[in-house]
Design a protein around this motif. Sequence first.
Motif, PDB file in Angstrom:
ATOM      1  N   MET B   1       0.852  -1.202   0.000  1.00 15.97           N
ATOM      2  CA  MET B   1       0.000   0.000   0.000  1.00 15.97           C
ATOM      3  C   MET B   1       0.881   1.242   0.000  1.00 15.97           C
ATOM      4  N   THR B   2       1.119   1.781  -1.145  1.00 15.07           N
ATOM      5  CA  THR B   2       1.967   2.966  -1.189  1.00 15.07           C
ATOM      6  C   THR B   2       1.281   4.076  -1.945  1.00 15.07           C
ATOM      7  N   GLU B   3       0.486   4.836  -1.214  1.00 14.27           N
ATOM      8  CA  GLU B   3      -0.107   5.997  -1.860  1.00 14.27           C
ATOM      9  C   GLU B   3       0.792   7.201  -1.596  1.00 14.27           C
ATOM     10  N   ILE B   4       0.687   8.172  -2.468  1.00 16.65           N
ATOM     11  CA  ILE B   4       1.487   9.385  -2.312  1.00 16.65           C
ATOM     12  C   ILE B   4       0.510  10.540  -2.137  1.00 16.65           C
ATOM     13  N   ALA B   5       0.719  11.322  -1.098  1.00 21.69           N
ATOM     14  CA  ALA B   5      -0.160  12.468  -0.865  1.00 21.69           C
ATOM     15  C   ALA B   5       0.680  13.729  -0.862  1.00 21.69           C
ATOM     16  N   ILE B   6       0.310  14.640  -1.739  1.00 20.22           N
ATOM     17  CA  ILE B   6       1.068  15.887  -1.868  1.00 20.22           C
ATOM     18  C   ILE B   6       0.131  17.027  -1.534  1.00 20.22           C
ATOM     19  N   SER B   7       0.560  17.913  -0.634  1.00 19.44           N
ATOM     20  CA  SER B   7      -0.325  19.034  -0.349  1.00 19.44           C
ATOM     21  C   SER B   7       0.427  20.358  -0.371  1.00 19.44           C
ATOM     22  N   GLN B   8      -0.171  21.290  -1.068  1.00 21.21           N
ATOM     23  CA  GLN B   8       0.332  22.670  -1.152  1.00 21.21           C
ATOM     24  C   GLN B   8       1.825  22.720  -1.455  1.00 21.21           C
ATOM     25  N   LEU B   9       2.253  21.865  -2.370  1.00 22.33           N
ATOM     26  CA  LEU B   9       3.677  21.775  -2.672  1.00 22.33           C
ATOM     27  C   LEU B   9       4.118  22.973  -3.506  1.00 22.33           C
ATOM     28  N   ARG B  10       5.292  23.479  -3.165  1.00 26.37           N
ATOM     29  CA  ARG B  10       5.809  24.659  -3.847  1.00 26.37           C
ATOM     30  C   ARG B  10       7.321  24.520  -3.983  1.00 26.37           C
ATOM     31  N   LYS B  11       7.836  24.884  -5.153  1.00 23.38           N
ATOM     32  CA  LYS B  11       9.282  24.885  -5.335  1.00 23.38           C
ATOM     33  C   LYS B  11       9.692  26.131  -6.098  1.00 23.38           C
ATOM     34  N   GLU B  12      10.604  26.882  -5.502  1.00 28.59           N
ATOM     35  CA  GLU B  12      11.100  28.093  -6.165  1.00 28.59           C
ATOM     36  C   GLU B  12      12.543  27.893  -6.587  1.00 28.59           C
ATOM     37  N   PHE B  13      12.886  28.423  -7.729  1.00 26.52           N
ATOM     38  CA  PHE B  13      14.288  28.532  -8.121  1.00 26.52           C
ATOM     39  C   PHE B  13      14.595  30.020  -8.207  1.00 26.52           C
ATOM     40  N   ALA B  14      15.486  30.477  -7.348  1.00 27.77           N
ATOM     41  CA  ALA B  14      15.868  31.895  -7.338  1.00 27.77           C
ATOM     42  C   ALA B  14      14.631  32.794  -7.349  1.00 27.77           C
ATOM     43  N   GLY B  15      13.665  32.487  -6.494  1.00 26.07           N
ATOM     44  CA  GLY B  15      12.501  33.346  -6.342  1.00 26.07           C
ATOM     45  C   GLY B  15      11.388  33.104  -7.334  1.00 26.07           C
ATOM     46  N   THR B  16      11.652  32.332  -8.394  1.00 24.90           N
ATOM     47  CA  THR B  16      10.597  32.035  -9.369  1.00 24.90           C
ATOM     48  C   THR B  16      10.035  30.653  -9.077  1.00 24.90           C
ATOM     49  N   ALA B  17       8.706  30.580  -9.013  1.00 25.13           N
ATOM     50  CA  ALA B  17       8.095  29.300  -8.694  1.00 25.13           C
ATOM     51  C   ALA B  17       8.095  28.401  -9.917  1.00 25.13           C
TER      52      ALA B  17
END
Lengths: 309, 370
Positions: B1-17
């Motif tokens: 049972m391997t579900e993946i739950a992602i919430s409100q994920l954010r990644k910025e590179f040098a201030g740009t999302a």
Amino acid sequence: MTDAVAPSAIRAPARLLPRVQVAPWLYLLPTLAVLFVWIYLPLFQSFQLSFTQWNMLPTKTPKPVGWANYRNLLALPELRQAALNTVWYVVGLLPLSVVIPLAVAILTQDLTGRLRNLYRALIFIPMIVPPIVAAVLWRWLLNEDYGLVNHIIAGLGFPTVKFFQNPDIALWTMVWITGWKLMGFSTLLLSAANGTIDPGYLEAARMDGANRWQITRDIRLPLLSPTILLLVMMTVLFGAQWSFVYINAITDGGPMGATTNIFFLMWKYGFQTFSAGWSATAGIMTFVTFGLLALLFLGLSRKVAFHDN
Amino acid sequence: MTEIAISQLRKEFAGTAAVEAVDLSIRSGEFLVILGPSGCGKSTLLRLIAGLEDATGGRIQIGGTVVNDLEPGRRGCAMVFQNYSLYPHMSVAANIGYALKVAGVRRAERQGRVEDVARLLELDHLLDRKPGQLSGGQRQRVAMGRAMVRNPQVFLFDEPLSNLDAKLRASMRVEIKRLHRRLGTTSVFVTHDQLEAMTMADRMVLMNKGRIEQVGTPQDLFRRPASVFVAGFIGTPAMNLVPGRIVSDGTLVADGGWRLGGRWPLNPHTPVTVGMRPGALRLTAAPADGPVFRADLCEDLGSELHLHATSAELDLVVALPVDARPPSGPFGLTVEPEDLHLFHGETGQRVDPLPALQGDTAWQMQPSFT
Ligand SMILES: Nc1ncnc2c1ncn2[C@@H]1O[C@H](COP(=O)(O)OP(=O)(O)O)[C@@H](O)[C@H]1O
Ligand SMILES: [Mg+2]
């Protein structure tokens, strides 16, 4: 150079000069001429000279003596000492020209910004100091009576060290000065090679669960092996030559020949005692020895080092 | 049972999302495809799950454990990279077995497991080769083998087929699906190729500019696109998108005075974008009111014709059966109201039609949009 020039050179003048491809050779001619006049011709003449006795006076002609020079030199304790010292120079230089730069290159790979610039400056300054300036600098620093290093050693309560006069230490002092000058170059080369490793390999290894040390051992070092081998080869083949300036400027081969290596001995025979025959003989023996070593390395690099294309 | 739950994920590179406001739950054992144009943040999202990038914000759970601070090797994910990233100095066997070696698995067991995987992928005869001596398809298999050998909880694929030629790509597509059916491992597959996405996905995610546009089955996205972007991205040839508005009597009029059917829950004068699949358009005689088209180009794909129809205001593509004869003179186009896709002109979001009223024609009563 030849790679870039040859293809177009073959195509274009082919119409002007049918059949025989003269153009590539014309392009190569200056280089070949220089190589011949300055390398192969002197080499051949040295070879001739090694079978003669001559004091370098233009009025005298070299006197043929057969293999006598070789017999005499090989029986000379002076030569054996110099040969052994040459080995020690190389052995002592390897950590300074390969091991430490490799460690520095890998440990500093993640440095950024100001810290990186500082580290680069520190590592590169020795590289741009002219050798003779380095010699003078270290002669001051390591002077027994007023040198800064001995000042500090004395300050810590230890007896001062005769860096240049103690026969057991002098050679290692020369090795250090030579290596100090080389470290920047090696680090530069290894850092550059390290920087060109495809980050994809490192990411794949991270996904495979490798830790930093395992990545270094299993991925980085094998991919750096051509550069490492090149540096080892350069150190073995040229390391002892690079110390010549410092020996000449600081110890003059002393004390009691303790810092004399084969290259310094050669020079001494030729230009201090004017025994051109002996000097040439030592030169030819050295040439043959190092030539064989070079062949060995080439074979080794084809076998051991991995080349990523 | 391997579900993946992602919430409100954010990644910025040098201030740009590069990735922002991503909420996504991936079911255990499902084959999820992330689709989107180049640069939309697909790889970044995948690498965030893998742990190769650190999230700027939000949370990632794999099998119920928050993995934000776990090293990539400890998340139970295995990845197949776009250019495979096979260790160039190691043999195929060493490449596949490296994860086991690092995990301290003994040599004999390691060898056995490498051979099992190699047999499954038909690589047995290549185990002593170096990656440089393999063809593209073989490298792809080795990369698969390297991912499979650890029995990971999750497979991550970053455009693994994009370096292969078309034929090989089609067969690898089938093979990966077979492997998935056999292993049942949760898989996340990134691609920019909608055919790949539509054919492989249990469910798919369409991304645009770092955000998720729509999540659903391939059929969901094709039949009921949630936004103009989805509508325009999915389907070949692309859906015709035409500006229009709701007029005072509530009917829908596209540019060029083209009156279209349906009843829409929108106020009069609302600007809209109307979507019509090329296959939904029908040729008619030139109308008295509304746009009159002329045939511009006709492409014969062998299986169907793509007719480029132009009017004063509009450029549309019409898909016709191969036996149709492209009109030589002026003609009109119609579309059944049920085949219309309507999007709000400002937000780009989908607008569903109102249920059909009594007295409307029979075809409008079929519940095709619900
Ligand atoms: N390491 C990075 N540094 C800076 N910007 C990056 C980096 N990785 C990705 N980006 C940017 O993030 C955006 C999304 O990239 P990516 O996830 O690779 O897109 P995709 O895989 O969908 O083509 C792009 O605009 C890209 O330029
Ligand atoms: Mg990508």
